[in-house]
Design a protein around this motif. Structure first.
Motif, PDB file in Angstrom:
ATOM      1  N   VAL A  11     -12.287 154.418 -24.118  1.00 43.89           N
ATOM      2  CA  VAL A  11     -11.322 153.675 -23.526  1.00 43.89           C
ATOM      3  C   VAL A  11     -11.527 152.720 -22.228  1.00 43.89           C
ATOM      4  CG1 VAL A  11      -9.262 153.896 -22.228  1.00 43.89           C
ATOM      5  CG2 VAL A  11      -9.570 155.524 -24.064  1.00 43.89           C
ATOM      6  N   LEU A  12     -12.289 153.099 -21.497  1.00 50.20           N
ATOM      7  CA  LEU A  12     -12.895 152.141 -20.490  1.00 50.20           C
ATOM      8  C   LEU A  12     -13.665 150.978 -20.865  1.00 50.20           C
ATOM      9  CD1 LEU A  12     -13.967 154.943 -17.637  1.00 50.20           C
ATOM     10  CD2 LEU A  12     -11.783 153.471 -17.781  1.00 50.20           C
ATOM     11  N   VAL A  13     -14.678 151.291 -21.788  1.00 52.09           N
ATOM     12  CA  VAL A  13     -15.503 150.037 -22.194  1.00 52.09           C
ATOM     13  C   VAL A  13     -14.495 149.297 -22.996  1.00 52.09           C
ATOM     14  CG1 VAL A  13     -17.209 149.691 -23.989  1.00 52.09           C
ATOM     15  CG2 VAL A  13     -17.674 151.536 -22.124  1.00 52.09           C
ATOM     16  N   ALA A  14     -13.525 149.645 -23.934  1.00 53.39           N
ATOM     17  CA  ALA A  14     -13.067 148.824 -24.509  1.00 53.39           C
ATOM     18  C   ALA A  14     -12.030 148.039 -23.655  1.00 53.39           C
ATOM     19  CB  ALA A  14     -12.036 149.545 -25.697  1.00 53.39           C
ATOM     20  N   ALA A  15     -11.412 148.784 -22.681  1.00 50.62           N
ATOM     21  CA  ALA A  15     -10.391 148.179 -21.813  1.00 50.62           C
ATOM     22  C   ALA A  15     -11.150 146.919 -20.962  1.00 50.62           C
ATOM     23  CB  ALA A  15      -9.911 149.258 -20.795  1.00 50.62           C
ATOM     24  N   LEU A  16     -12.129 147.241 -20.590  1.00 53.12           N
ATOM     25  CA  LEU A  16     -12.828 146.344 -19.883  1.00 53.12           C
ATOM     26  C   LEU A  16     -13.191 144.949 -20.589  1.00 53.12           C
ATOM     27  CD1 LEU A  16     -14.472 145.367 -17.370  1.00 53.12           C
ATOM     28  CD2 LEU A  16     -16.442 146.438 -17.911  1.00 53.12           C
ATOM     29  N   ALA A  17     -13.693 145.235 -21.963  1.00 52.55           N
ATOM     30  CA  ALA A  17     -13.912 144.114 -22.722  1.00 52.55           C
ATOM     31  C   ALA A  17     -12.689 143.297 -23.184  1.00 52.55           C
ATOM     32  CB  ALA A  17     -14.564 144.576 -24.081  1.00 52.55           C
ATOM     33  N   ALA A  18     -11.436 144.010 -23.557  1.00 49.19           N
ATOM     34  CA  ALA A  18     -10.399 143.372 -23.668  1.00 49.19           C
ATOM     35  C   ALA A  18      -9.885 142.826 -22.533  1.00 49.19           C
ATOM     36  CB  ALA A  18      -9.290 144.310 -24.234  1.00 49.19           C
ATOM     37  N   TRP A  19      -9.907 143.213 -21.210  1.00 51.24           N
ATOM     38  CA  TRP A  19      -9.500 142.549 -20.147  1.00 51.24           C
ATOM     39  C   TRP A  19     -10.327 141.108 -19.846  1.00 51.24           C
ATOM     40  CZ3 TRP A  19     -12.105 141.231 -15.487  1.00 51.24           C
ATOM     41  CH2 TRP A  19     -11.037 140.819 -14.651  1.00 51.24           C
ATOM     42  N   ILE A  20     -11.522 141.382 -20.037  1.00 50.71           N
ATOM     43  CA  ILE A  20     -12.204 140.005 -19.887  1.00 50.71           C
ATOM     44  C   ILE A  20     -12.011 139.145 -21.179  1.00 50.71           C
ATOM     45  CG2 ILE A  20     -14.808 139.126 -20.347  1.00 50.71           C
ATOM     46  CD1 ILE A  20     -15.626 141.764 -19.160  1.00 50.71           C
ATOM     47  N   ALA A  21     -11.819 139.526 -22.338  1.00 48.10           N
ATOM     48  CA  ALA A  21     -11.467 138.410 -23.403  1.00 48.10           C
ATOM     49  C   ALA A  21     -10.036 137.883 -23.024  1.00 48.10           C
ATOM     50  CB  ALA A  21     -11.286 139.325 -24.579  1.00 48.10           C
ATOM     51  N   THR A  22      -9.136 138.762 -22.709  1.00 51.86           N
ATOM     52  CA  THR A  22      -7.790 138.209 -22.331  1.00 51.86           C
ATOM     53  C   THR A  22      -7.705 137.161 -21.125  1.00 51.86           C
ATOM     54  OG1 THR A  22      -6.946 140.392 -23.012  1.00 51.86           O
ATOM     55  CG2 THR A  22      -5.433 139.170 -21.694  1.00 51.86           C
ATOM     56  N   ARG A  23      -8.689 137.529 -20.234  1.00 55.30           N
ATOM     57  CA  ARG A  23      -8.487 136.691 -19.094  1.00 55.30           C
ATOM     58  C   ARG A  23      -9.351 135.172 -19.315  1.00 55.30           C
ATOM     59  NH1 ARG A  23     -12.370 136.677 -14.228  1.00 55.30           N
ATOM     60  NH2 ARG A  23     -10.984 135.691 -12.708  1.00 55.30           N
ATOM     61  N   VAL A  24     -10.279 135.190 -20.251  1.00 57.55           N
ATOM     62  CA  VAL A  24     -10.813 134.094 -20.709  1.00 57.55           C
ATOM     63  C   VAL A  24     -10.137 133.245 -21.703  1.00 57.55           C
ATOM     64  CG1 VAL A  24     -12.892 133.129 -21.804  1.00 57.55           C
ATOM     65  CG2 VAL A  24     -13.196 134.815 -20.182  1.00 57.55           C
ATOM     66  N   ALA A  25      -9.179 133.905 -22.575  1.00 55.21           N
ATOM     67  CA  ALA A  25      -8.795 133.125 -23.644  1.00 55.21           C
ATOM     68  C   ALA A  25      -7.331 133.456 -23.900  1.00 55.21           C
ATOM     69  CB  ALA A  25      -9.457 133.595 -24.989  1.00 55.21           C
ATOM     70  N   TYR A  26      -6.764 134.030 -22.816  1.00 50.15           N
ATOM     71  CA  TYR A  26      -5.241 134.481 -23.318  1.00 50.15           C
ATOM     72  C   TYR A  26      -4.289 133.316 -23.759  1.00 50.15           C
ATOM     73  CZ  TYR A  26      -0.519 136.292 -22.589  1.00 50.15           C
ATOM     74  OH  TYR A  26       0.897 136.509 -22.765  1.00 50.15           O
ATOM     75  N   ASP A  27      -4.643 132.227 -23.273  1.00 46.72           N
ATOM     76  CA  ASP A  27      -3.923 130.997 -23.716  1.00 46.72           C
ATOM     77  C   ASP A  27      -4.035 130.685 -25.383  1.00 46.72           C
ATOM     78  OD1 ASP A  27      -6.588 129.994 -23.291  1.00 46.72           O
ATOM     79  OD2 ASP A  27      -5.956 128.008 -22.430  1.00 46.72           O
ATOM     80  N   SER A  28      -5.180 131.195 -26.065  1.00 39.05           N
ATOM     81  CA  SER A  28      -5.297 130.981 -27.424  1.00 39.05           C
ATOM     82  C   SER A  28      -4.905 132.174 -28.112  1.00 39.05           C
ATOM     83  CB  SER A  28      -6.762 130.701 -27.758  1.00 39.05           C
ATOM     84  OG  SER A  28      -7.243 131.743 -27.253  1.00 39.05           O
TER      85      SER A  28
END
Length: 158
Positions: free
Chosen positions: A15-32
């Motif tokens: 959960v923690l690893v996936a959450a961190l990866a998703a948070w980073i991806a969302t922060r970087v590419a949310y607009d797409s």
């Protein structure tokens, strides 16, 4: 090699690893990202429901000592397949819950400033709970597939 029950610490790490990866991806590419509908994460709910039903069937057969090769018994290979399903579902559910959690950790604070974030939040919440439901169902299935304790080999003392 003896198959052991899944450790909760391993699931928390997923959960923690996936959450961190998703948070980073969302922060970087949310607009797409495409809009997240309320139904985006619901696909795991039927799987969780099937696993709960399967767990109750297996538990009843194990408790009634109806495990064996007879055609009216639960075949041991079927129980082993159920354990494999539970183990796989634990991984999928914990990772899915983590991905949705990471997404939510970025989206929820943005709800006041981004209309898209406010619209995406309900779907992400549904998805996160679907992952949690799958983990809970898979843990129950794994538990129900345990072999009953073997009677002791020690002679009875009287």
């Amino acid at each position: 090699m003896k198959l052991k029950p899944t450790r909760v610490l391993d699931l928390v790490a997923n959960v923690l690893v996936a959450a961190l990866a998703a948070w980073i991806a969302t922060r970087v590419a949310y607009d797409s990202f495409p809009p997240i509908s309320i139904y985006a994460g619901t696909s795991l709910y039927p799987v969780a429901a099937i696993e709960v039903a399967l767990a109750f069937v297996i538990r009843a057969r194990v408790n009634d000592r109806q495990v064996g090769g007879d055609r009216h018994q639960l075949h041991p290979i079927t129980a082993a397949r159920a354990v494999a399903l539970a183990k796989a579902s634990l991984q999928v559910g914990s990772i899915a819950a983590g991905v949705w959690l990471g997404f939510l950790c970025w989206v929820l604070p943005q709800r006041g400033t981004l209309r898209a974030a406010a619209a995406d939040s309900p779907g992400a919440i549904v998805g996160m709970f679907a992952g949690v439901a799958l983990v809970a169902a898979a843990l129950w299935l794994e538990y129900c597939c345990r072999a009953p304790d073997d009677p002791s080999d020690d002679p009875a003392t009287t």
